[in-house]
Design a protein around this motif. Structure first.
Motif, PDB file in Angstrom:
ATOM      1  N   SER A  45      53.124  45.648  69.175  1.00 14.16           N
ATOM      2  CA  SER A  45      52.452  44.599  68.721  1.00 14.16           C
ATOM      3  C   SER A  45      52.922  43.249  69.635  1.00 14.16           C
ATOM      4  O   SER A  45      52.152  42.769  69.899  1.00 14.16           O
ATOM      5  N   GLY A  91      50.934  41.191  72.412  1.00 19.16           N
ATOM      6  CA  GLY A  91      51.135  39.615  72.272  1.00 19.16           C
ATOM      7  C   GLY A  91      51.933  38.834  73.215  1.00 19.16           C
ATOM      8  O   GLY A  91      52.289  37.375  73.168  1.00 19.16           O
ATOM      9  N   GLN A 134      54.356  36.702  76.075  1.00 17.15           N
ATOM     10  CA  GLN A 134      53.210  35.580  76.250  1.00 17.15           C
ATOM     11  C   GLN A 134      54.336  35.364  77.946  1.00 17.15           C
ATOM     12  O   GLN A 134      55.442  35.475  77.634  1.00 17.15           O
ATOM     13  N   PRO A 176      50.647  39.145  78.433  1.00 19.73           N
ATOM     14  CA  PRO A 176      50.347  40.267  77.197  1.00 19.73           C
ATOM     15  C   PRO A 176      49.857  41.577  77.995  1.00 19.73           C
ATOM     16  O   PRO A 176      48.759  41.255  79.229  1.00 19.73           O
TER      17      PRO A 176
END
Length: 443
Positions: A167, A171, A173, A176
């Motif tokens: 996860s 996610g 930045q 991704p």
């Protein structure tokens, strides 16, 4: 054949055998068990629920539960482990025989009992066996399901550990990780399937039921099994005696009762030869009536089969002659053609011609035989006599018409009646009737 005749054939002919076969096992068991202390019995109650019971409710389900508990309780591994745990110096084979399992109505609660000479050992073994059986039942019903659930839980923990890093990478930045995002979706889908499977297994685990101990072991009141065991042994012996009697009766059939013999031969029962003076007098009258009806001059007494004792022949002969017919006064026109048996005027004379009758003269004498004895009594009004002999004393070359009288005891062999029928058919003599004897006739 009537049922009462079958029972009479077995009882009358083989009563001694039935008595011995009943009393002997009873006495032997009583002697063998006398002086023995009855064992103590401790019982515990178990709730043994299972899917087999749900599939077969009622008596069938109870039978399945009882069989399952008995199988676990008497298994060698479980029983030896319990005995070692309780430090009981007992043989597993004998202990297994002392274990009993009974159902309580139609419920899944069963009672497990253990018998032992020591009450403390009986209670400890019952409690330990109950706990061990409950554990085995639960393992049997729930073990595979729990193994599957443990495998699912392990896989879920592994996937959950992978899900966090995936996860974070998906996610991240400003770049991704697309691959991590796809892997995360796959792990989440697998987790969803595993949780669904675990929920189904949990439902199956609930429906499988859980065994438990409902009541700890308690000692039952002591009972002495000697009386019950001896009674069962006597009953078994009686059944064995009846089987022996039936087999013997099949090979050598008999006819119980004198009246049944008369019915088989198709003739009347004339009377009893050994039931006192009154019965003898009645027997004599009936024989004389039968003699008069058939018009015979002699009576041959026949056994069924075999010769008759002299006492029986004399008793029947005395009854037929009566008290006052040994010496008779001749009636006019009843003289013997050959002048035989002339008296000397003082009441003494020779024996009568064959077939009875009286001699010539005013006070001629007629002497008749009873068995092998010769009897004579005071003169009475003239009666035509009928001589009574055992069959062995009858002269086959005589022209006299002889009537056959069969003398039988309480039990008569069927083969004896065939012998009598053959005699009547071969001689052509009429069969007058049957004389009964209350005791067995021994020739």
């Amino acid at each position: 054949m009537e049922i009462d005749e079958v029972a009479a054939r077995v009882v009358r002919s083989y009563w001694a055998l039935l008595l011995v076969m009943t009393l002997l096992p009873l006495v032997l068991v009583g002697l063998a068990m006398s002086g023995r202390e009855p064992p103590y019995t401790a019982g515990t109650r178990l709730q043994a629920s299972s899917r087999a019971t749900d599939a077969a409710p009622g008596d069938a389900g109870v039978s399945i539960v009882v069989s399952q508990v008995k199988a676990f309780a008497t298994s060698e591994n479980l029983l030896s482990g319990v005995l070692r745990q309780q430090h009981a110096d007992r043989s597993t084979v004998k202990t297994a025989k002392a274990i009993g399992v009974t159902g309580l109505g139609t419920s899944t609660v069963v009672e497990l009992s253990v018998k032992d000479r020591d009450p403390g050992v009986a209670r400890r073994l019952a409690d330990a066996l109950g706990a061990a059986v409950v554990k085995e039942i639960n393992e049997s019903n729930q073990g595979s399901i729990r193994q599957q659930m443990d495998g699912i839980d392990k896989r879920v923990r592994t996937l959950e550990k992978r899900l966090g890093p995936l996860s974070r990478r998906a996610g991240a930045q400003p770049n991704p990780d697309i691959g991590a995002a796809n892997e995360r979706e796959r792990v989440q889908a697998e987790l969803t399937d595993l949780r669904s499977n675990r929920s189904d297994l949990q439902t199956q685990l609930s429906s499988a039921g859980t065994a438990s101990v409902v009541q700890p072991a308690v000692l039952a009141p002591r009972t002495n099994p000697v009386v019950m065991t001896a009674a069962i042994a006597g009953l078994v012996g009686l059944v064995g005696g009846i089987l022996i009697a039936v087999v013997t009766e099949t090979a050598r059939p008999t006819i119980p009762g004198q009246r049944r013999v008369a019915r088989r031969l198709g003739v009347p029962l004339l009377g009893w030869a050994d039931r006192g003076p009154e019965q003898l007098a009645d027997l004599g009258r009936r024989v004389r009536l039968a003699v008069k009806k058939e018009g015979v001059g002699r009576v041959a007494l026949v056994g069924a089969p075999g010769p008759l004792p002299a006492g029986v022949v004399s008793s029947v002969a005395s009854a037929v002659y009566g008290d006052g017919t040994k010496v008779v006064t001749a009636r006019p026109g009843d003289d013997a053609p050959d002048g035989g048996g002339e008296g000397d005027g003082d009441g003494k004379g020779g024996p009568p011609p064959a077939g009875g009758g009286s001699g010539k003269g005013k006070s001629s004498t007629s002497v008749v035989r009873a068995g092998t004895a010769v009897m004579a009594k005071k003169a009475v009004p003239a009666l035509r006599l009928c001589q009574v002999h055992a069959f062995e004393e009858i002269d086959p070359g005589s022209d006299d018409v002889v009537g056959v009288v069969v003398v039988v005891g309480p039990v008569t062999r069927a083969a004896g009646l065939e012998t009598v029928r053959d005699l009547v058919a071969a001689s052509g003599w009429p069969l007058l009737g049957v004389v009964a004897a209350a005791r067995k006739i021994k020739g």
